[in-house]
Design a protein around this motif. Structure first.
Motif, PDB file in Angstrom:
ATOM      1  N   THR A   1     -30.829 -24.308   1.452  1.00  0.00           N
ATOM      2  CA  THR A   1     -29.702 -23.926   0.836  1.00  0.00           C
ATOM      3  C   THR A   1     -28.512 -24.613   0.778  1.00  0.00           C
ATOM      4  O   THR A   1     -28.761 -25.827   1.770  1.00  0.00           O
ATOM      5  N   CYS A   2     -27.750 -24.702   0.031  1.00  0.00           N
ATOM      6  CA  CYS A   2     -26.414 -25.497  -0.177  1.00  0.00           C
ATOM      7  C   CYS A   2     -25.579 -24.570  -0.918  1.00  0.00           C
ATOM      8  O   CYS A   2     -25.617 -24.350  -2.172  1.00  0.00           O
ATOM      9  N   ASN A   3     -24.404 -23.838  -0.299  1.00  0.00           N
ATOM     10  CA  ASN A   3     -23.165 -23.104  -1.097  1.00  0.00           C
ATOM     11  C   ASN A   3     -23.830 -22.099  -1.678  1.00  0.00           C
ATOM     12  O   ASN A   3     -23.451 -21.920  -2.686  1.00  0.00           O
TER      13      ASN A   3
ATOM     14  N   ASP B   1     -29.894 -26.056   5.932  1.00  0.00           N
ATOM     15  CA  ASP B   1     -28.594 -26.013   5.296  1.00  0.00           C
ATOM     16  C   ASP B   1     -28.138 -27.265   4.847  1.00  0.00           C
ATOM     17  O   ASP B   1     -27.938 -28.185   5.656  1.00  0.00           O
ATOM     18  N   GLY B   2     -27.985 -27.569   3.818  1.00  0.00           N
ATOM     19  CA  GLY B   2     -27.626 -28.960   3.034  1.00  0.00           C
ATOM     20  C   GLY B   2     -25.918 -29.240   3.228  1.00  0.00           C
ATOM     21  O   GLY B   2     -25.419 -29.304   2.201  1.00  0.00           O
TER      22      GLY B   2
ATOM     23  N   LEU C   1     -25.451 -17.323   8.506  1.00  0.00           N
ATOM     24  CA  LEU C   1     -26.325 -17.679   9.225  1.00  0.00           C
ATOM     25  C   LEU C   1     -25.993 -17.319  10.769  1.00  0.00           C
ATOM     26  O   LEU C   1     -26.952 -16.886  11.523  1.00  0.00           O
ATOM     27  N   LYS C   2     -24.795 -17.100  11.128  1.00  0.00           N
ATOM     28  CA  LYS C   2     -24.243 -16.758  12.556  1.00  0.00           C
ATOM     29  C   LYS C   2     -24.598 -15.212  12.572  1.00  0.00           C
ATOM     30  O   LYS C   2     -25.382 -14.812  13.747  1.00  0.00           O
ATOM     31  N   GLN C   3     -24.317 -14.502  11.645  1.00  0.00           N
ATOM     32  CA  GLN C   3     -24.794 -13.039  11.496  1.00  0.00           C
ATOM     33  C   GLN C   3     -25.990 -12.839  11.783  1.00  0.00           C
ATOM     34  O   GLN C   3     -26.526 -12.174  12.559  1.00  0.00           O
TER      35      GLN C   3
ATOM     36  N   ILE D   1     -32.330 -22.455  12.423  1.00  0.00           N
ATOM     37  CA  ILE D   1     -31.459 -23.240  11.418  1.00  0.00           C
ATOM     38  C   ILE D   1     -31.371 -24.724  11.687  1.00  0.00           C
ATOM     39  O   ILE D   1     -30.939 -25.211  12.794  1.00  0.00           O
ATOM     40  N   ILE D   2     -31.364 -25.394  10.701  1.00  0.00           N
ATOM     41  CA  ILE D   2     -31.196 -27.073  10.637  1.00  0.00           C
ATOM     42  C   ILE D   2     -30.155 -27.263   9.753  1.00  0.00           C
ATOM     43  O   ILE D   2     -29.974 -26.922   8.578  1.00  0.00           O
ATOM     44  N   ARG D   3     -29.080 -27.835  10.282  1.00  0.00           N
ATOM     45  CA  ARG D   3     -27.820 -28.301   9.404  1.00  0.00           C
ATOM     46  C   ARG D   3     -28.014 -29.692   9.171  1.00  0.00           C
ATOM     47  O   ARG D   3     -28.075 -30.509  10.045  1.00  0.00           O
ATOM     48  N   GLU D   4     -27.585 -30.043   8.054  1.00  0.00           N
ATOM     49  CA  GLU D   4     -27.685 -31.543   7.365  1.00  0.00           C
ATOM     50  C   GLU D   4     -26.343 -31.749   7.538  1.00  0.00           C
ATOM     51  O   GLU D   4     -25.322 -31.180   7.373  1.00  0.00           O
TER      52      GLU D   4
END
Length: 65
Positions: free
Chosen positions: A10-12, A38-39, A49-51, A62-65
């Motif tokens: 996902t991204c935005n 998350d891009g 994602l927090k919720q 969760i993987i954040r780029e």
């Protein structure tokens, strides 16, 4: 160990992501994990994602780029 791993890039796309996570939880009837990549989103994705992490616990990675 989970029976199913679901990977969501996902991204935005905060609202579609929220809806997708809800649908997965409602319609998946086996042991599963969800991995969201998350891009570098700049919208409300982090809040979604927090919720979701509060609701899903260890089943959400969760993987954040």
């Amino acid at each position: 160990m989970f029976d199913l791993s679901i990977v969501l890039p996902t991204c935005n796309r905060a609202e579609p992501l929220r809806q997708t996570l809800f649908t997965i939880e409602r319609q998946t009837h086996c042991s599963h994990e969800i991995i969201v990549v998350d891009g570098a989103s700049q919208d409300g994705t982090a809040d979604v994602l927090k919720q979701a992490k509060n609701d899903l616990g260890d089943r959400l990675q969760i993987i954040r780029e």
